[in-house]
Motif scaffolding. Sequence first.
Motif, PDB file in Angstrom:
ATOM      1  N   TYR A 229       0.840  -1.202   0.000  1.00 38.92           N
ATOM      2  CA  TYR A 229       0.000   0.000   0.000  1.00 38.92           C
ATOM      3  C   TYR A 229       0.877   1.255   0.000  1.00 38.92           C
ATOM      4  O   TYR A 229       0.638   2.202  -0.755  1.00 38.92           O
TER       5      TYR A 229
ATOM      6  N   THR B 175     -12.944   0.935   4.810  1.00 41.58           N
ATOM      7  CA  THR B 175     -12.162   1.843   3.962  1.00 41.58           C
ATOM      8  C   THR B 175     -11.027   1.101   3.267  1.00 41.58           C
ATOM      9  O   THR B 175     -10.673   1.412   2.132  1.00 41.58           O
TER      10      THR B 175
ATOM     11  N   ALA C 251     -10.912  -2.233   2.608  1.00 42.22           N
ATOM     12  CA  ALA C 251     -11.306  -3.525   2.024  1.00 42.22           C
ATOM     13  C   ALA C 251     -10.947  -3.684   0.552  1.00 42.22           C
ATOM     14  O   ALA C 251     -10.373  -4.709   0.162  1.00 42.22           O
ATOM     15  N   GLU C 252     -11.277  -2.690  -0.285  1.00 42.02           N
ATOM     16  CA  GLU C 252     -11.042  -2.852  -1.729  1.00 42.02           C
ATOM     17  C   GLU C 252      -9.561  -2.917  -2.057  1.00 42.02           C
ATOM     18  O   GLU C 252      -9.127  -3.725  -2.881  1.00 42.02           O
ATOM     19  N   ASP C 253      -8.761  -2.064  -1.400  1.00 39.37           N
ATOM     20  CA  ASP C 253      -7.305  -2.114  -1.612  1.00 39.37           C
ATOM     21  C   ASP C 253      -6.741  -3.450  -1.142  1.00 39.37           C
ATOM     22  O   ASP C 253      -5.835  -4.015  -1.761  1.00 39.37           O
ATOM     23  N   TYR C 254      -7.280  -3.942  -0.044  1.00 38.48           N
ATOM     24  CA  TYR C 254      -6.817  -5.214   0.514  1.00 38.48           C
ATOM     25  C   TYR C 254      -7.089  -6.355  -0.460  1.00 38.48           C
ATOM     26  O   TYR C 254      -6.232  -7.210  -0.698  1.00 38.48           O
ATOM     27  N   LYS C 255      -8.287  -6.353  -1.035  1.00 37.57           N
ATOM     28  CA  LYS C 255      -8.645  -7.383  -2.029  1.00 37.57           C
ATOM     29  C   LYS C 255      -7.736  -7.291  -3.251  1.00 37.57           C
ATOM     30  O   LYS C 255      -7.295  -8.309  -3.787  1.00 37.57           O
ATOM     31  N   THR C 256      -7.469  -6.051  -3.689  1.00 38.59           N
ATOM     32  CA  THR C 256      -6.606  -5.845  -4.861  1.00 38.59           C
ATOM     33  C   THR C 256      -5.214  -6.391  -4.598  1.00 38.59           C
ATOM     34  O   THR C 256      -4.627  -7.079  -5.437  1.00 38.59           O
TER      35      THR C 256
ATOM     36  N   LYS D  58      -5.269 -10.201  -4.664  1.00 35.28           N
ATOM     37  CA  LYS D  58      -5.502 -10.748  -6.007  1.00 35.28           C
ATOM     38  C   LYS D  58      -4.283 -10.534  -6.898  1.00 35.28           C
ATOM     39  O   LYS D  58      -3.791 -11.458  -7.545  1.00 35.28           O
TER      40      LYS D  58
ATOM     41  N   THR E  70      -8.065 -14.684  -4.199  1.00 38.41           N
ATOM     42  CA  THR E  70      -9.299 -13.888  -4.166  1.00 38.41           C
ATOM     43  C   THR E  70      -9.865 -13.937  -2.763  1.00 38.41           C
ATOM     44  O   THR E  70     -10.148 -15.019  -2.238  1.00 38.41           O
TER      45      THR E  70
ATOM     46  N   SER F 122     -12.755 -12.941   0.069  1.00 36.40           N
ATOM     47  CA  SER F 122     -14.149 -12.529   0.254  1.00 36.40           C
ATOM     48  C   SER F 122     -14.198 -11.391   1.275  1.00 36.40           C
ATOM     49  O   SER F 122     -13.215 -11.139   1.992  1.00 36.40           O
ATOM     50  N   ASP F 123     -15.343 -10.707   1.354  1.00 33.03           N
ATOM     51  CA  ASP F 123     -15.491  -9.626   2.341  1.00 33.03           C
ATOM     52  C   ASP F 123     -15.248 -10.158   3.751  1.00 33.03           C
ATOM     53  O   ASP F 123     -14.585  -9.504   4.562  1.00 33.03           O
TER      54      ASP F 123
END
Length: 354
Positions: free
Chosen positions: A46, A260, A262-267, A270, A276, A278-279
């Motif tokens: 990050y 806040t 979550a999306e960066d963490y998933k990216t 992946k 991949t 999940s939430d």
Amino acid sequence: STLSGLFGFFALLLALTADLSAAYQEPPFKLETGWLPEHETFLIWYAKQKGWDKQEGLDIVLNRFDSGKDLIGNADKWVIGACGAFPILTSPYPEQFTIIGVGNDESLANAVMVRPDSPLLDTKGANKGYPNLYGKADDVRGKTIICPASSSAQYLLTKWLAAYGLTTEDVRIQNTDAVPGLQAFFEGEGDAIVLWAPYSYTGDEHGLKVAATSRSVNAPQSVLLMADKDFAAAHPSQVASFLRVYLRAVRMMREESVATLAEDYKTFFKEWAGKTMSDAEVIKDITIHQVFLLEDQLRMFNAEHSRSDMQDWLASIIRFHAGDAYSQDKTEELLGLVTGAFLEKVERPIPEYR
């Protein structure tokens, strides 16, 4: 007029000076680093995305390894890395490293997992000293346990067995890495498997149950930040700058909500870790990993009274790993790998992350 010509000359001179200083500005220091596909790496990934390394005069390169053993075995490919204590201590030359900080505490992320019909799950708290531990000694004795060698999982395994009054001699241990080990377990091999995040989440997805964590058997587990000792001695300011970048991300992890991040963490998982998430996994992974601010780490590494908390913790890992095989001198030499010197050099305050 002469005056306006003079101003024009000075403006041109200033522009040329600015161009020259830009041309002679030092390029960022290229820093090869080694990481595993797990939580602590998200912080530096990050920071890299945000350009925080460049702000400290660094160009941090992230090299991926699939286990601590693999990372330590390829120590020529990085100068700063992160993994558990076990691979460092069991390496042929641990003295080539210096422990400079803590990536996270993953005591809740290391788990002994079993199938839902395991008799281990029938009782809880049979040993009053471990109220959150499932099962009894007779449920474990003689069973086959899948556990990656030279890993934090091995430490958990031994502490888990000790909680029942057992040793590794009382069970059959199958040393298999996490991914093939999980596959074998899903195919019916073994009675329990010892894992860490994110592999334990794969176990969750397949319905496996947690019989014990490092926390439930009083076996704390930390991911350590370490540097090549010769590199750190030659480049102390770059090591301190790296820590400042990492600790800026720690500050973010402490202050931001999971939603806040979550999306960066998933990216990250992946693109960099190849998984991949999940939430539910994201929430769990961020929540169960504790991270430490600069002032926390300074306290942990403060050796004012003979040994620091970090050295005390490492001493317990050494005792587990070596028993009585190491002399006091050897133990002290290994504890000497821990230093708070680079944390002390970190420029304060740690910058805002927003």
